[in-house]
Design an enzyme around this catalytic site. Structure first.
Site, mmCIF file in Angstrom:
data_model
loop_
_atom_site.group_PDB
_atom_site.id
_atom_site.type_symbol
_atom_site.label_atom_id
_atom_site.label_comp_id
_atom_site.label_asym_id
_atom_site.label_seq_id
_atom_site.Cartn_x
_atom_site.Cartn_y
_atom_site.Cartn_z
ATOM 1 N N TYR A 148 0.828 -1.211 0.000
ATOM 2 C CA TYR A 148 0.000 0.000 0.000
ATOM 3 C C TYR A 148 0.859 1.256 0.000
ATOM 4 C CZ TYR A 148 -3.675 -3.341 1.139
ATOM 5 O OH TYR A 148 -4.534 -4.406 1.118
HETATM 6 C C1 COA Z 1 -0.985 -8.305 0.861
HETATM 7 C C2 COA Z 1 -1.021 -9.249 -0.331
HETATM 8 C C3 COA Z 1 -2.351 -9.107 -1.038
HETATM 9 C C4 COA Z 1 0.094 -8.845 -1.291
HETATM 10 O O1 COA Z 1 0.120 -9.775 -2.367
HETATM 11 P P1 COA Z 1 1.504 -10.362 -2.910
HETATM 12 O O2 COA Z 1 1.208 -11.053 -4.164
HETATM 13 O O3 COA Z 1 2.156 -11.117 -1.824
HETATM 14 O O4 COA Z 1 2.282 -9.001 -3.165
HETATM 15 P P2 COA Z 1 3.362 -8.722 -4.286
HETATM 16 O O5 COA Z 1 3.970 -10.007 -4.714
HETATM 17 O O6 COA Z 1 2.748 -7.879 -5.311
HETATM 18 O O7 COA Z 1 4.402 -7.921 -3.516
HETATM 19 C C5 COA Z 1 5.139 -8.643 -2.570
HETATM 20 C C6 COA Z 1 6.618 -8.630 -2.917
HETATM 21 O O8 COA Z 1 6.926 -9.237 -4.150
HETATM 22 C C7 COA Z 1 7.836 -8.403 -4.878
HETATM 23 N N1 COA Z 1 7.625 -8.619 -6.302
HETATM 24 C C8 COA Z 1 6.888 -7.892 -7.133
HETATM 25 N N2 COA Z 1 6.922 -8.406 -8.366
HETATM 26 C C9 COA Z 1 7.705 -9.485 -8.304
HETATM 27 C C10 COA Z 1 8.130 -10.450 -9.241
HETATM 28 N N3 COA Z 1 7.730 -10.395 -10.500
HETATM 29 N N4 COA Z 1 8.935 -11.440 -8.808
HETATM 30 C C11 COA Z 1 9.334 -11.498 -7.536
HETATM 31 N N5 COA Z 1 8.959 -10.611 -6.595
HETATM 32 C C12 COA Z 1 8.161 -9.628 -6.987
HETATM 33 C C13 COA Z 1 7.445 -7.047 -4.446
HETATM 34 O O9 COA Z 1 8.518 -6.136 -4.604
HETATM 35 C C14 COA Z 1 7.123 -7.268 -2.994
HETATM 36 O O10 COA Z 1 8.258 -7.247 -2.199
HETATM 37 P P3 COA Z 1 8.130 -6.975 -0.641
HETATM 38 O O11 COA Z 1 6.965 -7.767 -0.094
HETATM 39 O O12 COA Z 1 9.434 -7.434 -0.112
HETATM 40 O O13 COA Z 1 7.909 -5.506 -0.483
HETATM 41 C C15 COA Z 1 -0.786 -10.711 0.088
HETATM 42 O O14 COA Z 1 0.497 -10.831 0.626
HETATM 43 C C16 COA Z 1 -1.802 -11.232 1.055
HETATM 44 O O15 COA Z 1 -2.841 -11.741 0.645
HETATM 45 N N6 COA Z 1 -1.502 -11.133 2.361
HETATM 46 C C17 COA Z 1 -2.357 -11.663 3.395
HETATM 47 C C18 COA Z 1 -3.688 -11.008 3.428
HETATM 48 C C19 COA Z 1 -3.599 -9.518 3.554
HETATM 49 O O16 COA Z 1 -2.834 -8.998 4.370
HETATM 50 N N7 COA Z 1 -4.389 -8.824 2.745
HETATM 51 C C20 COA Z 1 -4.500 -7.435 2.786
HETATM 52 C C21 COA Z 1 -5.242 -7.110 4.036
HETATM 53 S S1 COA Z 1 -6.231 -5.722 3.829
#
Ligand code: COA
Length: 192
Positions: A148
């Site tokens: 976020y």
């Molecule tokens: C929050 C959430 C939706 C984020 O989704 P995600 O797919 O894990 O997020 P992203 O992959 O886009 O980003 C995570 C990391 O991957 C990295 N990333 C982005 N693109 C990438 C790629 N192509 N390859 C590898 N890593 C990558 C990002 O830089 C990021 O790094 P960081 O976490 O160290 O900052 C997910 O983790 C989740 O469901 N969490 C639990 C529930 C939750 O908290 N939901 C929100 C509550 S309101």
């Protein structure tokens, strides 16, 4: 994996999977998920409803996100409104899209799926502002918080307690649209 836009009926057809991804991502107990099922069924009928999903190549649900136009009479909207002063109500709630859910199955997290879902959802959203709530957490350690903040969400309310929930939440917001500019102008948005 592919990102798709979902209509209300697409989401309802996959409601079991949606609830399972939600439960896995948030670590919630089964009983709580049943209540959530009912809410989601009602949410899809709200004005301005938009949803996205990420499907694996064999069609399994890896993640989803949805939101709708925030309005009076909605529980979340009314709770947030009650804690804001008049200026902030005008600023944030007059034409607001609420991101209600955004989740990625733990096994699929950390590969950019969450960022792609959020970007697509906000690109489809109606409104001048977007708000969401997320549990208070260490901003550096929480993946949700890092996501976020990268998208430019700022604090609207902190340490907020919704009735009946002992956890503290933050309400975060930003303006719409999310304009993607060249990397040198907006390093936080491009390339997420
Ligand atoms: C929050 C959430 C939706 C984020 O989704 P995600 O797919 O894990 O997020 P992203 O992959 O886009 O980003 C995570 C990391 O991957 C990295 N990333 C982005 N693109 C990438 C790629 N192509 N390859 C590898 N890593 C990558 C990002 O830089 C990021 O790094 P960081 O976490 O160290 O900052 C997910 O983790 C989740 O469901 N969490 C639990 C529930 C939750 O908290 N939901 C929100 C509550 S309101």
């Amino acid at each position: 994996m592919r990102l798709v836009a979902w209509q209300p009926d697409d989401l309802l057809r996959r409601l079991d999977d949606v609830v399972s991804v939600y439960g896995e991502a948030m670590g919630y107990r089964k009983e709580l998920l049943q209540t959530r099922r009912g809410y989601i069924g009602a949410h899809v009928r709200r004005a301005g409803f938009r949803a996205v999903a990420t499907l694996t190549t064999d069609g399994r649900l890896a993640g989803f996100g949805y939101g709708y136009t925030s309005g009076s009479g909605q529980w979340w909207h009314d709770q947030v409104r009650s804690q804001l002063g008049e200026d902030d109500r005008q600023r944030w709630l007059t034409s607001c899209f609420e991101v209600v859910e955004l989740h990625v199955r733990p096994a699929a997290q950390g590969h950019g799926v969450g960022a792609r879902q959020l970007r697509a959802l906000l690109a489809m959203a109606d409104g001048e502002t977007v708000l969401l709530s997320t549990p208070e957490a260490d901003e550096q350690k929480s993946r949700a918080w890092r996501l976020y903040r990268r998208f430019g969400f700022a604090d609207v309310l902190r340490h907020f307690h919704f009735p009946g929930d002992e956890r503290a939440f933050a309400i975060l917001g930003r303006d719409l649209p999310v304009v993607e500019r060249p990397a040198e102008d907006a390093p936080g948005i491009v390339g997420i």
